[in-house]
Design a protein around this motif. Structure first.
Motif, PDB file in Angstrom:
ATOM      1  N   UNK A  33       4.627  51.801 -23.039  1.00 46.10           N
ATOM      2  CA  UNK A  33       5.291  50.927 -23.991  1.00 46.10           C
ATOM      3  C   UNK A  33       4.987  49.494 -23.566  1.00 46.10           C
ATOM      4  N   UNK A  34       4.379  48.705 -24.451  1.00 45.17           N
ATOM      5  CA  UNK A  34       4.031  47.338 -24.087  1.00 45.17           C
ATOM      6  C   UNK A  34       2.576  47.221 -23.696  1.00 45.17           C
ATOM      7  N   UNK A  35       2.318  46.669 -22.513  1.00 45.09           N
ATOM      8  CA  UNK A  35       0.958  46.407 -22.050  1.00 45.09           C
ATOM      9  C   UNK A  35       0.129  47.670 -21.933  1.00 45.09           C
ATOM     10  N   UNK A  36      -1.120  47.563 -22.340  1.00 49.06           N
ATOM     11  CA  UNK A  36      -2.018  48.718 -22.332  1.00 49.06           C
ATOM     12  C   UNK A  36      -2.820  48.775 -21.034  1.00 49.06           C
ATOM     13  N   UNK A  37      -3.004  49.974 -20.493  1.00 45.28           N
ATOM     14  CA  UNK A  37      -3.869  50.200 -19.350  1.00 45.28           C
ATOM     15  C   UNK A  37      -5.255  50.549 -19.865  1.00 45.28           C
ATOM     16  N   UNK A  38      -6.296  50.375 -19.042  1.00 44.86           N
ATOM     17  CA  UNK A  38      -7.650  50.666 -19.529  1.00 44.86           C
ATOM     18  C   UNK A  38      -7.843  52.141 -19.870  1.00 44.86           C
ATOM     19  N   UNK A  62       0.068  56.266 -18.559  1.00 40.93           N
ATOM     20  CA  UNK A  62      -0.068  54.967 -19.217  1.00 40.93           C
ATOM     21  C   UNK A  62      -1.496  54.691 -19.675  1.00 40.93           C
ATOM     22  N   UNK A  63      -2.414  55.582 -19.347  1.00 43.23           N
ATOM     23  CA  UNK A  63      -3.811  55.401 -19.731  1.00 43.23           C
ATOM     24  C   UNK A  63      -4.185  56.285 -20.917  1.00 43.23           C
TER      25      UNK A  63
END
Length: 296
Positions: A33-38, A62-63
């Motif tokens: 939720x929020x910032x994206x991981x590569x 998160x990826x």
């Protein structure tokens, strides 16, 4: 607590045509939720398919993760040409381009996939953000301490390819032989985990398109190493090796790391060539730590 062997992440399945052969991909969306991981594009090892990497994928929620079955394995169709390292590296390039995965993408390879991923990364140094190699192949199989077992395996695959169809298929897919291979590779003493690993190998180790594909891929797996491409790897590289890996000694992994300009080597104690099954949580934490450092 949920079972450590439970895999819950859901994927969308995409089919694309490469050189007139249908190739299957599993795409796991990020749960962040929020910032994206590569995004991480993963390449599985010899005789496996995408199932082998699911436990690591589970530990990287998160990826966004994309993992195909390599041509000729799992649900992907065989190619008309030879299934060697160059062919698989070209497939990686095709996949990244068709899926629109740009230079912020992380490329990951396990075992034979480490040879394939490093070959493509060396040829396209600015196309990805980082390279991660799990159980990297650091020594030629026919030259290391495990050369007798590798020689026996080579004979096994050649005989399996040369026998009449019915006999050859029966030999290569013999569940007792597959179980024997699995038992040698598994180092864990956890009975439930060993049962899971053996079940995975019995279920998916024989999902290949033909004996020709299997023999070609095996020959590629025992003749190539990451060392072939090491000096040309210009991006940050994480090597996740294992203390008890029969296919790559600790000394060999240190030697490999010394050939790569920007390498970080991590050795996981007490595990062998099945880091992706036995210690996916440890591997995932090392990956997260490494990727955090590459963006500082």
């Amino acid at each position: 607590m949920p079972s450590p062997i439970t895999v819950r992440r859901q994927a969308s399945v995409v089919t694309m045509t490469y050189l007139r052969a249908a190739q299957r991909y599993w795409i796991f969306p990020s749960l962040a939720v929020g910032g994206a991981s590569p995004t991480i594009f993963m390449v599985h090892g010899f005789r496996g398919d995408h199932h082998g990497l699911l436990r690591i994928i589970e530990e990287l929620p998160t990826h966004r993760v994309v993992v195909p079955d390599l041509p000729g394995f799992g649900q992907s169709e065989a190619l008309e040409g030879v299934h060697d390292v160059d062919a698989y590296a070209r497939f990686v390039g095709f996949s990244l381009a068709e899926l629109g995965l740009g230079s912020d993408t992380v490329l990951l390879g396990h075992s034979f996939g480490s040879i394939v991923a490093s070959r493509w990364a060396a040829d396209h140094p600015s196309a990805i953000a980082a390279l991660i190699l799990i159980n990297p192949i650091c020594e030629p199989a026919l030259e290391g301490s495990n050369r007798l077992a590798s020689t026996a395996a080579a004979l096994y695959y050649r005989v399996g390819a040369a026998l009449p169809e019915r006999l050859g298929v029966a030999l290569l897919g013999n569940p007792l032989i597959v179980l024997g291979m699995s038992s040698m590779m598994a180092k864990t003493r956890d009975r439930a985990l060993r049962k899971y690993i053996h079940g995975q190998h019995i279920s998916y180790f024989s999902k290949y398109a033909s004996r020709r594909v299997l023999l070609e891929a095996f020959q590629a797996s025992i003749t190539g190493t990451v060392r072939d491409s090491a000096a040309r790897l210009a991006m940050p590289v994480l090597l996740i090796a294992a203390e008890k890996d029969d296919l790559g000694s600790v000394a060999g992994q240190h030697a490999l790391a010394g050939l790569i300009p920007h390498a970080r080597l991590e050795i996981i104690d007490g595990v062998g060539h099945l880091v992706h099954y036995e210690t996916p949580h440890v591997a995932a934490r090392l990956i997260e730590s490494f990727l955090g450092g590459t963006h500082e």
